[in-house]
Design a protein around this motif. Structure first.
Motif, mmCIF file in Angstrom:
data_model
loop_
_atom_site.group_PDB
_atom_site.id
_atom_site.type_symbol
_atom_site.label_atom_id
_atom_site.label_comp_id
_atom_site.label_asym_id
_atom_site.label_seq_id
_atom_site.Cartn_x
_atom_site.Cartn_y
_atom_site.Cartn_z
ATOM 1 N N SER A 9 0.928 -0.912 -0.446
ATOM 2 C CA SER A 9 0.105 0.243 0.032
ATOM 3 C C SER A 9 1.226 1.014 -0.096
ATOM 4 C CB SER A 9 -0.968 0.191 0.844
ATOM 5 O OG SER A 9 -0.289 0.336 2.249
ATOM 6 N N GLU A 10 0.601 2.027 -0.236
ATOM 7 C CA GLU A 10 1.138 3.663 -0.153
ATOM 8 C C GLU A 10 1.087 3.992 0.722
ATOM 9 O OE1 GLU A 10 1.606 6.284 -2.132
ATOM 10 O OE2 GLU A 10 1.490 4.531 -3.896
ATOM 11 N N LYS A 11 0.648 3.627 2.513
ATOM 12 C CA LYS A 11 1.315 4.040 3.340
ATOM 13 C C LYS A 11 2.378 2.859 3.900
ATOM 14 C CE LYS A 11 -0.292 3.411 7.950
ATOM 15 N NZ LYS A 11 -0.589 3.571 8.870
ATOM 16 N N GLN A 12 2.531 2.007 3.073
ATOM 17 C CA GLN A 12 3.244 0.570 3.592
ATOM 18 C C GLN A 12 4.643 1.114 2.843
ATOM 19 O OE1 GLN A 12 0.680 -2.739 2.420
ATOM 20 N NE2 GLN A 12 1.286 -3.853 4.432
ATOM 21 N N LEU A 13 4.551 1.682 1.897
ATOM 22 C CA LEU A 13 6.113 2.315 1.027
ATOM 23 C C LEU A 13 6.145 3.312 1.295
ATOM 24 C CD1 LEU A 13 4.641 2.181 -2.682
ATOM 25 C CD2 LEU A 13 6.252 0.470 -1.535
ATOM 26 N N ASP A 14 5.889 4.242 2.196
ATOM 27 C CA ASP A 14 5.801 5.544 3.382
ATOM 28 C C ASP A 14 6.530 5.387 3.695
ATOM 29 O OD1 ASP A 14 4.807 7.281 0.938
ATOM 30 O OD2 ASP A 14 3.096 8.192 1.871
ATOM 31 N N GLU A 18 10.918 5.869 4.642
ATOM 32 C CA GLU A 18 11.226 6.663 5.565
ATOM 33 C C GLU A 18 12.376 6.066 6.077
ATOM 34 O OE1 GLU A 18 8.617 8.378 8.804
ATOM 35 O OE2 GLU A 18 7.198 8.816 6.653
ATOM 36 N N ARG A 19 12.477 4.775 6.744
ATOM 37 C CA ARG A 19 13.133 3.379 7.458
ATOM 38 C C ARG A 19 14.607 3.412 6.188
ATOM 39 N NH1 ARG A 19 9.719 -2.044 9.026
ATOM 40 N NH2 ARG A 19 8.442 -0.590 10.707
ATOM 41 N N ILE A 20 14.219 3.363 5.024
ATOM 42 C CA ILE A 20 15.609 3.506 4.143
ATOM 43 C C ILE A 20 16.322 5.323 4.530
ATOM 44 C CG2 ILE A 20 16.167 3.740 1.293
ATOM 45 C CD1 ILE A 20 14.461 1.294 1.007
#
Length: 172
Positions: A9-14, A18-20
Motif C-alpha cells: 500500500s502507499e502507507k507501507q511504501l512511505d 522513511e526507514r531507508i
C-alpha cells in the motif's frame, strides 16, 4: 512468502522509504564521525612526526641533485615509486606548513586569550626545534597541565579543519 512492490500500500511504501532514508542518514552520520576522528588522529600524527617528515622532505632536493646525470637518473631505471612517495611527503608538508601559517593568523587575531594560546602550544609541543613537555608549557603559561592538554586537543581540532576542510564540520 514473497511480497512484490506493487502489492504494498502507499502507507507501507512511505514507511519503507522513511526507514531507508533514516538508515542512509545514520550511515552518513557515522561516516562523518569516522572521518573527523581519523582526521584529528592524522593531524596529531602529522604534528608528532613533523620534524621527521620535514627531514624526509629536505632529503628529496639533495637526492635529486645528487642523482642528476648519474646511473640512477637513467631513464630505464624506474625509481618513480620512491620519488612519488617523497613528492607526496613534500606536498603534504607544504600543506601542513601553510595550514600552520593560517592557524597562526587565526589565533593571533582571536579575541579569546585561550585561542591565542592554542597556536603557541602547538608550536612549543610539536614544531619548535626545542620541543617542550606539557608540564613545561603549563609552567610557561601559568596554567594547569590539564588545561594545556585540553587546549592542545582543541588546537588539533581547529588545525584539522584547516588541513582537511569542510568534511571536518558535522553540520553540512
Amino acid at each position: 512468502m514473497e511480497t512484490r512492490i506493487n502489492e504494498l500500500s502507499e502507507k507501507q511504501l512511505d514507511e519503507l522509504a522513511e526507514r531507508i532514508v533514516f538508515s542512509i542518514r545514520k550511515d552518513r552520520e557515522e561516516e562523518r564521525k569516522q572521518f573527523k576522528k581519523y582526521a584529528e588522529h592524522n593531524t596529531a600524527l602529522l604534528l608528532r612526526y613533523y620534524h621527521k617528515l620535514k627531514g624526509h622532505t629536505d632529503s628529496v632536493k639533495e637526492q635529486l641533485e645528487a642523482d642528476q646525470d648519474t646511473f640512477w637518473d637513467h631513464r630505464r631505471l624506474d625509481l618513480s615509486i620512491l620519488m612519488e612517495n617523497k613528492a607526496k611527503t613534500v606536498k603534504l608538508m607544504n600543506h601542513v606548513d601553510y595550514a600552520l601559517e593560517i592557524y597562526e593568523k587565526v589565533c593571533k587575531n582571536s579575541d579569546s586569550a585561550e585561542e591565542r594560546r592554542h597556536y603557541q602550544i602547538i608550536m612549543r609541543k610539536y614544531i619548535n626545534d626545542k620541543r617542550e613537555s606539557d608540564q613545561q608549557i603549563a609552567d610557561y603559561f601559568d596554567k594547569d597541565r590539564t588545561t594545556i592538554n585540553r587546549n592542545c586537543k582543541e588546537a588539533i581540532q581547529d588545525l584539522s579543519v584547516i588541513l582537511f576542510g569542510v568534511d571536518m564540520l558535522n553540520y553540512w
